[in-house]
Write an enzyme that holds these catalytic residues in place. Structure first.
Site, PDB file in Angstrom:
ATOM      1  N   ASN A 401       4.701  25.437  54.477  1.00  0.00           N
ATOM      2  CA  ASN A 401       4.473  23.551  55.142  1.00  0.00           C
ATOM      3  C   ASN A 401       4.676  25.285  56.780  1.00  0.00           C
ATOM      4  O   ASN A 401       4.428  26.470  56.274  1.00  0.00           O
ATOM      5  CB  ASN A 401       5.812  23.266  55.387  1.00  0.00           C
ATOM      6  CG  ASN A 401       5.777  22.830  54.001  1.00  0.00           C
ATOM      7  OD1 ASN A 401       4.886  21.387  54.182  1.00  0.00           O
ATOM      8  ND2 ASN A 401       6.352  21.860  53.289  1.00  0.00           N
ATOM      9  N   SER A 402       5.711  25.063  57.637  1.00  0.00           N
ATOM     10  CA  SER A 402       5.227  25.496  58.597  1.00  0.00           C
ATOM     11  C   SER A 402       6.573  27.007  58.535  1.00  0.00           C
ATOM     12  O   SER A 402       5.322  27.984  59.620  1.00  0.00           O
ATOM     13  CB  SER A 402       5.999  25.178  59.948  1.00  0.00           C
ATOM     14  OG  SER A 402       5.373  23.902  60.701  1.00  0.00           O
ATOM     15  N   THR A 403       7.198  27.565  58.371  1.00  0.00           N
ATOM     16  CA  THR A 403       7.221  28.451  57.925  1.00  0.00           C
ATOM     17  C   THR A 403       6.089  29.602  58.029  1.00  0.00           C
ATOM     18  O   THR A 403       6.249  30.746  57.742  1.00  0.00           O
ATOM     19  CB  THR A 403       8.403  29.118  56.083  1.00  0.00           C
ATOM     20  OG1 THR A 403       7.893  28.894  55.721  1.00  0.00           O
ATOM     21  CG2 THR A 403       9.445  28.238  56.918  1.00  0.00           C
ATOM     22  N   SER A 450       6.188  25.065  66.687  1.00  0.00           N
ATOM     23  CA  SER A 450       5.162  24.248  65.392  1.00  0.00           C
ATOM     24  C   SER A 450       4.432  23.999  65.317  1.00  0.00           C
ATOM     25  O   SER A 450       4.031  22.882  65.052  1.00  0.00           O
ATOM     26  CB  SER A 450       6.531  24.192  64.803  1.00  0.00           C
ATOM     27  OG  SER A 450       5.235  24.215  62.958  1.00  0.00           O
TER      28      SER A 450
END
Length: 598
Positions: A401-403, A450
């Site tokens: 995901n956003s990592t 994000s």
């Protein structure tokens, strides 16, 4: 390799091996099994297909559509095509917004060129064979339209008597047509028995009785339904000659089993007459096209010869033969049930990172997780030791995901898509579900909120080929970018384990990959969260949303001290839909505080 391609490839190997196993079993135990068992053994071919594709999350109807759709359409990434503007140097300033997360979910998948080519060829082949199936069923429809009702009372009474003998209660429509030369049985919901025109003038009532017993035996055994099921597998495995050979043998065994069923209903004195009736239909085969979906008495001379030999040597199945047949089938069934799940097990093996476990302490931190399932990984750069909670989940690869945006930013800096002093982009006016996204952003604010469109635009400008190069260079999880360019990192193809997250962060922090120091420093500054007396906290959250539920929460980062750096990754999951990056960050900071690290 894409999971679907891998599963299909493995299922092909399993099916091929199973065909050879069945053929070998039939040869070794030929005289120890009934004719019906020889035929029923082929049903085991359907098990690998069911176990390979129906279980698991990939083979859901909605995902099939998205997967196939993704194969043949070029994705342009996000609709946003941002304009970079100058004047936004990245400097280190606390940004607690990084502890919050905003997310949407996309779950499309697009294989690379080789996968598209292979899958495209397979689909084209299936389309052609589906066309053949449609044509064959059109022929069956024409047969039904051309058929006339047989009004001869004696023949209809004979059919009813035979139905009672065989045990068929469903209504059977008896018709005759000039378009066939051999009796056939067709139809699943509304079964028909079609006779050649002038059969009554050509055959005696006794011979018609044998015809009815044969066709009704097909009906009782659901052979027409099996024909369609066979064709489904032939369409799917159209490229596999072993499958075609298996179904050819299966059709022969079906007729032998049907003959044995008829002989069971007849006195021994009638066996010869039944054999002569079959001989009369030698070489009177129905059309090869619709013949795949109908069952009948006809066949080639070689097939008829084999059937006559079987009739000549017929004897009723003894109790011992029945038990041996069941035992052989049971043994083969156990073998198949053990073999088939390996397809799925091997296919998903790429979703697990096998960690050596050296210099590692496994600890119980379950009290921090409070109902969430998850894992926590901490690496002490000074002592080079790991502390891990939940080894199994720490090795499980899941969507980042956003990592992933930490590395998207780094790659964009390396490719000069943005720069340390030129990294702001205009919002194009598209209204997004979060107010924080609906404005211009630089690298720091984009990471802080994000902002998907910011990083989707970076990826678009870098291009999938170059992104693949970078993900391979840093060995990012499974390195699978087969999903859509604007969503491969959101519950899609790209996956990484918590342990790999920590290893990557360590390499990033120490710049082991040889990126430009100013670019690495710029990304570090952009993910700087807070400073306390115990150290400086850097990190990025990530949330996975599926069907409107937050099922996957990440917080990855590091705590920097004067004399040491601690790298960490936490992942939490929940079926309730309340696992998000913010909650993961909250748990992680509690653990770090408990360890007197932050």
């Amino acid at each position: 390799m894409d999971t679907f391609i891998l599963r299909f490839f493995l299922s092909t190997i399993v099916v091929s091996s199973l065909v050879l196993t069945i053929l070998l079993t039939k040869k070794i135990f030929y005289g120890h099994m009934s004719k019906k068992t020889h035929y029923k053994m082929w049903y085991f071919l359907f098990i690998p297909f069911i176990t390979s594709f129906l279980p698991g999350d990939f083979f859901r109807i909605g995902e099939i559509y998205q997967h196939i759709k993704g194969l043949f359409f070029v994705h342009n990434g996000t609709a946003y095509k941002g304009e970079r503007i100058s004047g936004s140097d990245v400097y280190q300033a606390p940004n607690t917004d990084l502890l919050h997360d905003f997310t949407v979910s996309v779950n499309n998948s697009t294989p690379d060129f080789i996968h598209r080519a292979l899958l495209g060829a397979w689909i084209i082949g299936m389309v052609l064979f589906i066309g053949v199936a449609i044509h064959a069923n059109y022929q069956l429809h024409q047969l039904k339209k051309s058929a006339a009702t047989i009004k001869n009372q004696k023949i209809n009474e004979m059919l009813e008597e035979c139905k009672e003998v065989v045990g068929v209660k469903k209504k059977i429509k008896l018709r005759e047509t000039p378009l066939i030369t051999s009796p056939v049985t067709l139809g699943i919901l509304h079964p028909y028995i079609l006779l050649p025109k002038n059969t009554r003038e050509t055959f005696s009532l006794n011979e018609l009785k044998y015809v009815f017993l044969h066709e009704l035996s097909h009906q009782k055994n659901k052979d027409v339904f099996v024909n369609y099921a066979m064709w489904v597998l032939q369409i799917i495995y159209w490229f596999n000659p072993l499958v075609w050979y298996a179904f050819k043998r299966m059709r022969i065994d079906r007729e032998l089993a049907c003959d044995a069923s008829v002989l069971h209903f007849l006195d021994e004195s009638r066996h010869i007459e039944y054999g002569f009736t079959i001989i009369r239909f030698a070489e009177k085969k129905y059309s090869q096209a619709y013949g795949q979906f109908a069952s009948g008495m006809g066949g080639t001379k070689e097939q008829i010869k084999q059937r006559i030999q079987s009739i000549a040597g017929y004897s009723r199945d003894s109790l011992l033969l029945k038990w041996k047949s069941k035992g052989i089938c049971a043994a083969l069934g156990i073998f198949v049930l053990c073999l088939s799940p390996l397809t799925t097990a091997i296919a998903v093996s790429n979703d697990v990172y096998h960690f050596s476990g050296k210099n590692t302490v496994y600890e119980d931190l379950s009290s921090y997780f409070n109902g969430y399932s998850g894992s926590f990984v901490l690496y002490d750069a000074a002592t080079k030791n790991y502390q891990i909670y939940n080894r199994e989940m720490s090795e499980q690869r899941i969507s980042p995901n956003s990592t992933y945006k930490i590395y998207s930013a780094l790659f964009a800096l390396e490719e000069n898509v943005i720069s340390v002093k030129n990294n702001e982009q205009h919002w194009d006016g598209t209204v997004y579900p979060f107010e924080e996204w609906n404005k211009n952003h630089d690298l720091s604010t984009a990471l802080g909120s994000s902002v998907n469109w910011y990083f989707q635009n970076l990826d678009q400008e870098i291009g999938k080929k170059q992104l693949q190069y970078y993900f391979h260079k840093i060995k990012y999880g499974n390195e699978n970018l087969s999903g859509k360019l604007d969503s491969y990192w959101m519950e899609s193809s790209l996956k990484i384990s918590p342990i790999e997250q920590v290893q990557l962060l360590t390499a990033f922090g120490e710049n082991s990959f040889g990126f430009k120091e100013e670019n690495v420093r710029a990304v570090k500054n952009a993910i700087f969260i807070d400073e306390q007396k115990n150290g400086q906290l850097y990190g990025k959250t990530g949330t996975g949303m599926v069907n409107g539920k937050n099922v996957n929460g990440w917080f990855v980062g590091f705590v920097k001290h004067d004399d040491n750096t601690y790298y960490f990754a936490i992942n939490i999951q929940s079926e309730k839909g309340d696992a998000n990056g913010s909650k993961a960050a909250d748990i992680a900071t509690q653990i770090l505080h408990g360890k007197h690290i932050y």
